[in-house]
Design a protein around this motif. Structure first.
Motif, mmCIF file in Angstrom:
data_model
loop_
_atom_site.group_PDB
_atom_site.id
_atom_site.type_symbol
_atom_site.label_atom_id
_atom_site.label_comp_id
_atom_site.label_asym_id
_atom_site.label_seq_id
_atom_site.Cartn_x
_atom_site.Cartn_y
_atom_site.Cartn_z
ATOM 1 N N SER A 177 -5.121 -29.568 27.991
ATOM 2 C CA SER A 177 -6.593 -29.535 27.948
ATOM 3 C C SER A 177 -7.060 -30.442 29.240
ATOM 4 O O SER A 177 -8.356 -30.754 29.060
ATOM 5 C CB SER A 177 -7.119 -30.469 26.392
ATOM 6 O OG SER A 177 -6.482 -31.646 26.302
ATOM 7 N N GLY A 178 -6.192 -31.091 29.930
ATOM 8 C CA GLY A 178 -6.673 -31.851 31.225
ATOM 9 C C GLY A 178 -6.415 -32.975 31.200
ATOM 10 O O GLY A 178 -7.388 -33.851 32.094
ATOM 11 N N GLU A 224 -11.697 -31.419 34.120
ATOM 12 C CA GLU A 224 -12.169 -30.342 32.989
ATOM 13 C C GLU A 224 -11.256 -29.818 32.141
ATOM 14 O O GLU A 224 -11.425 -29.871 31.174
ATOM 15 C CB GLU A 224 -13.050 -29.655 33.974
ATOM 16 C CG GLU A 224 -14.064 -28.609 32.990
ATOM 17 C CD GLU A 224 -14.814 -27.763 33.634
ATOM 18 O OE1 GLU A 224 -15.285 -27.002 33.113
ATOM 19 O OE2 GLU A 224 -14.889 -28.006 34.877
ATOM 20 N N SER A 225 -10.146 -29.208 32.729
ATOM 21 C CA SER A 225 -9.136 -28.426 31.852
ATOM 22 C C SER A 225 -8.201 -27.936 32.938
ATOM 23 O O SER A 225 -8.278 -27.534 33.830
ATOM 24 C CB SER A 225 -9.782 -27.437 30.959
ATOM 25 O OG SER A 225 -8.697 -26.752 30.233
#
Length: 266
Positions: free
Chosen positions: A207-208, A223-224
């Motif tokens: 998910s970053g 951001e991801s």
């Protein structure tokens, strides 16, 4: 006597030469390179499949498959073909991921681990396929992903879960719960490694986020990442970079956390 000595020496040399050359049938017991490559490729691409070498050094290769009817099976592959050597009891839920790991820290794989869509984790011994541990019923509603890594000072490897949006460490020797994060996180893939060279393992989520393994604090956030992430030292500096790709097609990004950004190789 001299003639007999040469005859004896000649027989000894012939016997030594014959025993030094492997029997043709025995040499053919190992899988061909193409077979090993195909098994390894499939295991690396499918979460439901894990490949591992025989733990006693015999020929062939094993694969563990978590199938949708709620069991895990182990198949032995050799030059004689493939045969099922073990099947688990019916599990609670459908297997979503299987993994082979070294839990006792002796650098040899010793455990087969499976997570199911009902929030259960199962651990079997690779020696006997006996069930070593399973999580309690209803302990977790969902387990989004997991990995294994040594997260503390003892030799045992931890099972690192993202369960009910919390990161949880399960000791691979005692199977006690060592740590649970205070904050919530989301991800579908988790990996652990010292990605910034501070001699401490970080937790990397697709998910970053890159998290401190002791506090759970966010060290770095993008951001991801893409869907798939892996940690690998590809520039020889002793620190793994984060490789991320979006499935089989699409680009790959490389992040060097020592600098905290995406890198381009010239």
């Amino acid at each position: 006597m001299r003639r007999m000595g040469w005859i004896t020496l000649s027989l000894l040399l012939i016997t030594t030469a014959l025993t030094a050359v492997p029997d043709r049938a025995e040499a053919q017991q190992e899988l061909r390179y193409e077979q090993y490559r195909a098994l390894s490729w499939a295991a690396s691409r499918l979460d439901h499949l894990a490949a591992f070498e025989p733990i006693h050094g015999e020929e062939g290769m094993f694969t563990a498959l978590g199938e949708r009817f709620g069991t895990v099976i182990v198949i032995k592959h050799s030059v004689r073909g493939a045969e099922r050597v073990w099947k688990s009891n019916q599990l609670s839920g459908v297997p979503e991921e299987v993994m082979v790991a070294d839990l006792d820290g002796d650098q040899l794989d010793d455990a087969l681990i499976c997570r199911t869509n009902s929030g259960k984790i199962y651990v079997w011994s690779l020696e006997s396929y006996n069930l070593m541990w399973e999580s309690l019923p209803s302990e977790y509603r969902t387990i989004s992903c997991f990995t294994t890594s040594n997260m503390d000072a003892d030799p045992a490897t931890e099972i690192v879960l993202l369960a009910d949006n919390k990161i949880v460490y399960i000791d691979g020797g005692t199977f006690n719960k060592d740590w649970t994060s205070l904050n919530d996180f989301s991800a579908t893939m988790i990996r652990c490694g010292d990605v910034d060279g501070d001699d401490r393992v970080e937790i990397v989520l697709n998910s970053g986020m890159v998290l401190d393994s002791l506090t759970g604090g966010v060290e770095w956030e993008e951001e991801s990442f893409y869907q798939h992430i892996e940690l690998l030292d590809i520039d020889g500096d002793g620190m793994p970079v984060v490789l991320t790709e979006n499935g089989i097609t699409g680009p790959v990004k490389v992040y060097d956390m020592d600098y905290g950004n995406e890198v381009r190789f010239q």
